[in-house]
Design a protein around this motif. Structure first.
Motif, mmCIF file in Angstrom:
data_model
loop_
_atom_site.group_PDB
_atom_site.id
_atom_site.type_symbol
_atom_site.label_atom_id
_atom_site.label_comp_id
_atom_site.label_asym_id
_atom_site.label_seq_id
_atom_site.Cartn_x
_atom_site.Cartn_y
_atom_site.Cartn_z
ATOM 1 N N GLN A 730 3.937 16.876 14.446
ATOM 2 C CA GLN A 730 3.602 16.703 13.037
ATOM 3 C C GLN A 730 3.235 18.065 12.442
ATOM 4 O O GLN A 730 2.251 18.685 12.830
ATOM 5 C CB GLN A 730 2.431 15.724 12.880
ATOM 6 C CG GLN A 730 2.170 15.273 11.474
ATOM 7 C CD GLN A 730 3.307 14.418 10.912
ATOM 8 O OE1 GLN A 730 4.093 13.844 11.666
ATOM 9 N NE2 GLN A 730 3.403 14.354 9.597
ATOM 10 N N LYS A 735 1.102 10.818 10.571
ATOM 11 C CA LYS A 735 1.920 9.656 10.883
ATOM 12 C C LYS A 735 1.094 8.654 11.681
ATOM 13 O O LYS A 735 0.289 9.045 12.537
ATOM 14 C CB LYS A 735 3.169 10.049 11.684
ATOM 15 C CG LYS A 735 4.298 10.632 10.836
ATOM 16 C CD LYS A 735 5.513 10.917 11.679
ATOM 17 C CE LYS A 735 6.736 11.270 10.848
ATOM 18 N NZ LYS A 735 6.528 12.172 9.729
ATOM 19 N N VAL A 823 7.124 3.872 13.142
ATOM 20 C CA VAL A 823 6.525 5.102 12.641
ATOM 21 C C VAL A 823 6.333 4.980 11.132
ATOM 22 O O VAL A 823 7.292 4.720 10.399
ATOM 23 C CB VAL A 823 7.408 6.330 12.952
ATOM 24 C CG1 VAL A 823 6.691 7.608 12.522
ATOM 25 C CG2 VAL A 823 7.761 6.385 14.433
ATOM 26 N N LYS A 824 5.091 5.177 10.683
ATOM 27 C CA LYS A 824 4.772 5.189 9.261
ATOM 28 C C LYS A 824 4.296 6.589 8.868
ATOM 29 O O LYS A 824 3.387 7.134 9.509
ATOM 30 C CB LYS A 824 3.680 4.174 8.932
ATOM 31 C CG LYS A 824 4.108 2.720 9.051
ATOM 32 C CD LYS A 824 2.947 1.799 8.685
ATOM 33 C CE LYS A 824 3.389 0.340 8.722
ATOM 34 N NZ LYS A 824 4.315 0.023 7.630
ATOM 35 N N SER A 825 4.913 7.158 7.841
ATOM 36 C CA SER A 825 4.464 8.444 7.310
ATOM 37 C C SER A 825 3.494 8.170 6.175
ATOM 38 O O SER A 825 3.823 7.469 5.213
ATOM 39 C CB SER A 825 5.662 9.253 6.793
ATOM 40 O OG SER A 825 6.543 9.570 7.854
ATOM 41 N N ASN A 834 5.016 15.415 3.837
ATOM 42 C CA ASN A 834 4.871 14.902 5.194
ATOM 43 C C ASN A 834 6.067 15.441 5.981
ATOM 44 O O ASN A 834 7.205 15.057 5.726
ATOM 45 C CB ASN A 834 4.860 13.376 5.197
ATOM 46 C CG ASN A 834 4.360 12.808 6.516
ATOM 47 O OD1 ASN A 834 4.980 13.007 7.549
ATOM 48 N ND2 ASN A 834 3.236 12.116 6.466
#
Length: 875
Positions: A730, A735, A823-825, A834
């Protein structure tokens, strides 16, 4: 000893000897191609030269002439001839003629026949078929009952395509001696060549009955078995036939391993390659080389290795062949291909260009094609998007255009048919480049219009967690200087307010962290995660660690299939400190470059949708509707325009396009790579593992792909798995990931689906295109929606064991192959980006357990559907 001249070709040599009995002529020659002593020529009479001469003047060269020797029919220049020279030469001719006359009066005897047959066999082996036929015919005339003479004469006729005469001679040898095993073996070889397999099988077996140690017969049987196995399908016992052939080859070469059996060893190696026993095959090829290195065709050996994807060995063989001819066009191209397959792209480009620099009668269209595709990032090693034109665009287009032009100008139908497939690929690649350029210009105009309607807010700070430094991008520093008020009191007040804001932000972060810990989340050395799963059990956390060596990475985590958050893997990255992963930083570094952008109406990318939305009924009635796997539509634009769209949608969502723009799976070998890859070096332990993999060491890795992910947050990659080792770093923002171990595939409802195509119509319309009939189905993504699971449709999901991790800026996550993950940003309230990069690796480890789990889960899914249908019928 004195000079003589051959009456037929005027070559000169030495060696007139007087021996007991008739006069005999001997040409004392050194081995080809270096003559020994003071000899000038390599020339043999047609008959056995240590026997009485009968055909002096009918010279037949044994091998092709050396450049250092005079060509046939000429004499090596010796200056201006004098009268003495002419006189001596005349005496030599008269002497030779006298010897010939004496020889004509002499006849061979039966005692000479074995030597004559031996000489005939040698000449057959060395392809001097005319000389062999003459001496063997003489031998048969002297001794008509000598069977070996018929065998060798038959071989001479077989090699010159007179197969009927060869068969007659072999059969006559059996008439003379029915128990003569070599005659049966020779007949078997002849029948095998004519594809009369049953006759060949009978003859080889008869030969072995008569002579159980006949290596030639075993070799014939091996080739017969291999030929039949090649004609059989997979279900027809092909592999079993190849194994039997390998056993027979082993017997053949074991009986006579050094007597001209280099071709047998070579064929043995090819067969073992077909069985996937590549190390053993390499040993057989080396044995063939040791037996006759001068005759080994290393280019052919490289082709064999290449056809079985043994690229390091193929490269070594090609380089060995190139050492004999550094300007061989086919070799230069082959080395380029193999280098490309090994990921040695710079070397591949070098050899393709060397090939283009050599004038040759062979076509160079395919070379232009390979070079153009490689430069565009879609060559043979491509693991990214199937089409791209982001790097080396102009040079790639030049070679793609040259390839198509060359094919168009060629009239050879064979060439056109052979290159048809790659020509289609080249045409599509060039069309994509042109379409991408058009899309870029369209988006440039759209963004310009939007900027006229929407006032963009000031750029967000380079990093929420870091103060600006002297290493910030030049453009950003200039903007900050221009925005500074001139009044010193106002500047001090603003500085105080920024300090207060920073303190407030840190205090808020501290309080939030405190309450998370109070609720049971574990961070730091204990791990990262929080929450409760559907059945009430606590969601597990992922440990946070430092990894300093390849051994720890490979043995402690990869070998154990254990995920972890790695705190030190970004220590070598440069972009974070330089403010590269910000709007301003990316704009300055790569703002003018092309990027491939995905679009979504919901913020979800790459996941299943209800088939009813696509009017696609799975045939199971209203309660059972098949799902469709949806890939988001994509378009191309410059990075500056992409960044502007992110800011415009935040400034005024109602006027901006109603879509989420996201760089996902953006391969840095296809886009932006030259500018960004230097800032994203592989972490040292991973780099050491890749080096070990390249060296063929056990426990190494092969780097497959480096992907960039950029967005404003608010995006979701639905639950799925990858069959690669993954390190996700990252770079900016945060995330949130939910992970499940591989064997949870039984509870996560994977199924086969057709692919659905979404079409984006500017500014805010997404159209579902009709699903095409007959499309093959793929397995990608779980049907479970983690944020709102449907326990009626997916009751067994409660049995799964979830892990959760919050991946922050500066951290990396090792995600093992086959681990399921969503996966969530997370969106940045301050408007920051992001940004993440992930590395995909191929591990030498075989994932039999996980692969078996996938197969078992697929069977379980079919069984579940079957039970559901049976239940409905009973109801």
């Amino acid at each position: 000893m004195q000079d003589f001249g051959c009456q037929g070709c005027q070559h000169r040599g030495r060696g007139l000897h007087a021996v007991d009995g008739p006069a005999m002529l001997v040409l004392e020659m050194g081995p080809y191609p270096e003559p020994r002593g003071n000899l000038n020529v390599i020339c043999l009479p047609e008959t056995f030269c240590t026997l009485p001469m009968r055909r002096l003047g009918q010279c037949t060269p044994l091998m092709r002439s050396s450049p250092s020797l005079p060509q046939h029919g000429r004499r090596r220049p010796r200056g201006s001839p004098s009268f003495l020279h002419v006189l001596l030469l005349g005496l030599c001719f008269l002497t030779a003629a006298a010897i010939a006359a004496a020889a004509e009066e002499s006849d061979f005897t039966e005692a000479d026949v074995p030597d004559m047959v031996a000489q005939g066999e040698e000449w057959v082996n060395k392809r001097n078929f005319d000389g062999a036929k003459a001496i063997l015919s003489d031998a048969i005339a002297i001794s008509p009952s000598y069977p070996e003479a018929y065998i060798q004469l038959g071989r001479a006729h077989a090699f010159t395509s007179n197969l009927a005469e060869a068969e007659r001679l072999y059969k006559h040898a059996l008439v003379l001696q029915p128990s003569f095993a070599p005659a049966h073996t020779s007949l078997g070889k002849l029948y095998l060549f004519q594809k009369q397999t049953q006759k060949a099988l009978v003859e080889f077996k008869r030969a072995l009955d008569l002579s159980p140690d006949d290596g030639d017969a075993y070799l014939g049987l091996a080739r017969l078995e291999a030929q039949q196995a090649g004609q059989a399908g997979k279900e027809g016992g092909k592999e079993e036939g190849l194994r039997r052939a390998a056993e027979l080859y082993g017997k053949a070469v074991g009986m006579e391993p050094t007597k001209g059996y280099e071709s047998a060893w070579f064929d043995f190696g090819v067969l073992l390659s077909q069985l996937g026993r590549h190390d053993e095959a390499a040993e057989k090829f080396e044995k063939a080389t040791a037996l006759n290195e001068r005759m080994m065709d290393f280019e052919m050996l490289g082709q064999v290795y290449q056809s079985f994807a043994q690229y390091p060995r193929a490269l070594a063989a090609y380089e060995r062949a190139l050492s004999f001819n550094t300007r061989n066009p086919s070799l230069l191209y082959a080395i380029g291909q193999v280098s490309e397959a090994l990921g040695l792209n710079d070397q591949a480009v070098e050899f393709y260009k060397k090939r283009l620099g050599i004038k040759s009668s062979s076509s160079i269209s395919r070379v232009h094609a390979s070079l153009g595709l490689l430069l565009a990032g879609v060559g043979v090693k491509n693991m990214g998007a199937p089409k791209a034109c982001g790097v080396n665009r102009e040079e790639a287009k030049k070679h793609l255009t040259a390839a198509l032009k060359g094919w168009k100008e060629e009239e050879d139908e064979d060439v056109e048919e052979r290159d048809e497939a790659i020509r289609n690929v080249v045409g599509e690649a060039l069309a994509f480049c042109e379409e991408e350029e058009r899309e870029v210009e369209v988006w440039r105009g759209r963004v310009k219009e939007l900027k006229e309607k929407i006032a963009l807010p000031p750029l967000p700070p380079s990093s929420p967690s870091l103060p600006h430094s002297n290493t910030a991008p030049k453009q950003q520093v200039q903007q900050q200087q221009q925005q500074q008020p001139r009044n010193p009191v106002v500047r001090q007040l603003l500085a105080f307010l920024r300090l207060l804001n920073s303190f407030s932000s840190r205090l808020s972060s501290f309080v939030s962290s405190f309450f998370r810990k109070a609720q049971g989340s574990k961070e730091g050395e204990e791990g990262k995660g929080e929450g409760v799963w559907l059945d009430g059990k606590k969601i597990k956390s992922i440990p946070s660690v430092r990894i300093e060596s390849k051994q720890v990475l490979m043995e402690t985590y990869m070998a154990q299939n254990t995920p972890c958050v790695i705190s030190n893997f970004q220590e070598g990255f440069k972009g974070r400190e330089e403010g590269l992963w910000t709007h301003a930083g990316l704009s300055e570094a790569v703002g003018k470059e092309f990027v491939r952008v995905s679009l979504s109406a919901t913020g979800r990318f790459d996941g299943p949708e209800d088939g009813a939305l696509w009017r696609h009924d799975g045939g199971g009635g209203e309660d059972e509707v098949e799902e469709v796997l949806v890939r988001p539509p994509q378009t191309s634009m410059r990075m500056d325009d992409f960044l502007s769209l992110l800011r415009l949608s935040q400034a005024n969502p109602s006027l901006a396009p109603n879509a989420t723009f996201y760089l996902e799976y953006l391969s840095l070998t296809q886009y932006l790579g030259p500018a960004l890859l230097p800032s994203l070096p592989l972490p040292p332990p991973a780099a050491a593992a890749v080096a070990a993999g390249a060296a063929g060491e056990e426990g190494g890795l092969e780097l497959l792909l480096t992907n960039l992910w950029v967005g404003k947050g608010g995006t979701t990659s639905p639950l799925h798995y990858d069959d690669y080792e993954n390190i996700l770093c990252q770079l900016a923002g945060r995330k949130e990931l939910t992970l499940f171990p591989p064997m949870d595939i039984f509870y996560l409802y994977y199924s086969t689906r057709v692919k659905g195509e979404l079409k984006y119509v500017y500014p805010d319309t997404f159209e579902r295109m009709p699903v095409k009939e007959g499309l093959s189905k793929v397995v990608f993504g779980s049907s479970v929606l983690l944020e709102d699971p449907d326990l009626t449709r997916h009751p067994e999901v409660v049995k799964a064991t979830p892990y959760r991790v919050s991946l922050k800026e500066g951290e990396c996550l090792y995600l093992p192959a086959y681990w399921h993950h969503e996966v969530k940003s997370v969106a940045d309230e301050g408007g920051g980006l992001n940004v993440a990069v992930n590395y995909w690796f191929k591990n030498v480890t075989r994932f039999e357990k996980e692969g078996a789990g996938l197969a078992a889960a697929t069977r379980a899914e079919k069984e579940r559907k079957k039970r559901m249908k049976e239940g409905k019928r009973m109801a």
